[in-house]
Design a protein around this motif. Structure first.
Motif, PDB file in Angstrom:
ATOM      1  N   ASP A  62      -2.916  -1.034  -5.709  1.00 16.90           N
ATOM      2  CA  ASP A  62      -2.476  -1.751  -4.514  1.00 16.90           C
ATOM      3  C   ASP A  62      -3.210  -3.088  -4.577  1.00 16.90           C
ATOM      4  O   ASP A  62      -4.224  -3.208  -5.249  1.00 16.90           O
ATOM      5  N   ILE A  95      -6.219  -0.572  -1.092  1.00 10.83           N
ATOM      6  CA  ILE A  95      -7.067  -1.575  -0.465  1.00 10.83           C
ATOM      7  C   ILE A  95      -6.662  -1.673   1.004  1.00 10.83           C
ATOM      8  O   ILE A  95      -5.492  -1.924   1.301  1.00 10.83           O
ATOM      9  N   ASP A  96      -7.611  -1.430   1.889  1.00  8.38           N
ATOM     10  CA  ASP A  96      -7.310  -1.454   3.325  1.00  8.38           C
ATOM     11  C   ASP A  96      -6.088  -0.636   3.727  1.00  8.38           C
ATOM     12  O   ASP A  96      -5.171  -1.166   4.352  1.00  8.38           O
ATOM     13  N   THR A 131       0.838  -1.199   0.000  1.00  8.49           N
ATOM     14  CA  THR A 131       0.000   0.000   0.000  1.00  8.49           C
ATOM     15  C   THR A 131       0.877   1.253   0.000  1.00  8.49           C
ATOM     16  O   THR A 131       0.627   2.207  -0.749  1.00  8.49           O
TER      17      THR A 131
HETATM   18 MG    MG Z   1      -1.938  -3.005   2.260  1.00  6.27          MG
END
Ligand code: MG
Ligand code: ADP
Length: 375
Positions: A149, A52-53, A29
């Motif tokens: 990501d 993502i997250d 990320t």
């Molecule tokens: Mg991540």
């Protein structure tokens, strides 16, 4: 091993998608956000990053607090244009359904417990929806570069395999078998289908209980008349990733598990003819001098003969510890180069602080691009 030239990659107008892959916690990320920021600020590319997250503070500094599943401009750029979004897997799935059917039909599907389970908890849904979202971003034509990501899956390979697995499942063959059979024959059929079926059964029993068969049958019927062909869609996305407008970067840390994972993933990409452009080795122990550990320890011992409390000797011993750790990491990392000799690499130390704001992303990007000392 050659060096990975990230600035050349980011400024390459023939590249439209960069996907950052790797096992959990290696810095995917962070890398995606940092490369996207650099592409926008330094290379003038209209860029969007699909995260993502992301960690909460990183999301905040990219202005992604509102989870509305659409890209929003990042504020505070030195130059250029960057949009950022975080993936809302359930909403993406809902949008796919809504865009392929009438309002009433969509409402029926949304209300179906089986749909609710698959769209929010099914393993592979996040990977599939990341690909769906990528397709949507590409189709809009709004950006020169999309930086992707990837989900915090157990294995980097899930990113390639999960969408097809989910699509096969949704495409109905297994569902039809299940919904047509009695509970007894269902069990025997599942045992024939092996491990993946075991996962399905667990999800079914846990979430759906006794309503399973009718819900599944209704759900499949709705899907089939409205937009059969999940598998086709997943295959199309998979093929799009083979295009050389796409660039895969594998991220790893110098730990055996992460390196093994990076090797598996790189081999698989090569087998699938997917454009793997480099490996980013993240979070090496930072070492500030090239002095070898043994010499530092020798010098420390000499100084301590006169003064056991000598602060320079203490600093030398600290340096020796770090240098040894670094040497061990390099040994682990060398396995990647031996297994994948043709993949350019870039090595990045752990920075002084966590990477949670634009300044942190800038220095991560500059260090990764080898430009930290020439700014
Ligand atoms: Mg991540
Ligand atoms: N080179 C680095 N120096 C300092 N902190 C880092 C570095 N790379 C990653 N981090 C930190 O490690 C954590 C995990 O990184 P993240 O990008 O979220 O990993 P992943 O997405 O692969 O799970 C984050 O808190 C991030 O700020």
């Amino acid at each position: 091993m050659s060096d990975l030239d990230l600035d050349a990659l980011l400024s390459d107008e023939g590249k439209h998608v960069i996907a950052c892959c790797g096992s959990g916690g290696v810095g995917k990320t962070t890398t995606a956000a940092a490369l996207a920021l650099r592409a926008a600020e330094r290379h003038g590319r209209r860029t969007v990053v699909l995260t993502i997250d992301p960690a909460h503070r990183l999301a905040q500094s990219l202005g992604m607090e509102a989870l509305d599943n659409t890209p929003r401009p990042v504020k505070g750029l030195e130059d250029g244009s960057l949009d950022a979004m975080m993936l809302d897997m359930k909403r993406t799935f809902d949008d796919v359904v809504a865009s392929h059917t009438t309002k009433d039909r969509a409402a029926e599907i949304f209300a179906n417990p089986f749909y609710q389970a698959v769209s929010s908890t099914f393993s592979g849904t996040q990977e599939y929806m990341a690909m769906e979202k990528l397709g949507q971003l590409q189709a809009s034509g709004r950006w020169d570069l999309i930086v992707l990501d990837t989900p915090p899956s157990r294995s980097a390979l899930d990113f390639l395999d999960a969408p097809a697995r989910l699509a096969r499942f949704l495409d109905g063959r297994i569902i039809r078998l299940l919904s047509a059979s009695t509970p007894g024959s269902r069990r025997s059929m599942l045992s024939l289908m092996g491990a993946s079926a075991a996962v399905f059964t667990r999800v079914f029993n846990k979430i759906l209980g006794g309503h399973l068969l009718t819900d599944v049958a209704e759900f499949t019927a709705s899907l089939e008349d409205t937009f059969g062909g999940f598998r086709k869609r997943a295959e199309a996305t998979f093929r799009a990733l083979q295009d050389d407008q796409t660039s895969f970067l594998v991220v790893a840390t110098p730990e055996p598990a992460a390196i093994n994972e990076a090797v598996y993933f790189s081999r698989r990409l090569t087998e699938e003819r997917m454009p793997l452009d480099g490996m980013i080795l993240n979070r090496l122990t930072p070492v500030r001098a090239s002095l070898p550990a043994e010499r530092a320890l020798g010098a420390a011992a000499a100084l301590e003969e006169d003064d056991p409390e000598n602060p320079v000797a203490a600093a030398l011993r600290t340096h020796a510890d770090l240098a040894r750790r670094r040497t061990a990491e390099q040994r682990v990392a060398a396995r990647y180069g031996a297994a994948c000799p043709n993949i350019p690499q870039v090595w990045l130390p752990t920075l002084g602080s966590e990477v949670v704001d634009l300044e942190g992303l800038r220095s991560f990007g500059a260090t990764a691009s080898g430009a930290a000392n020439t700014r």
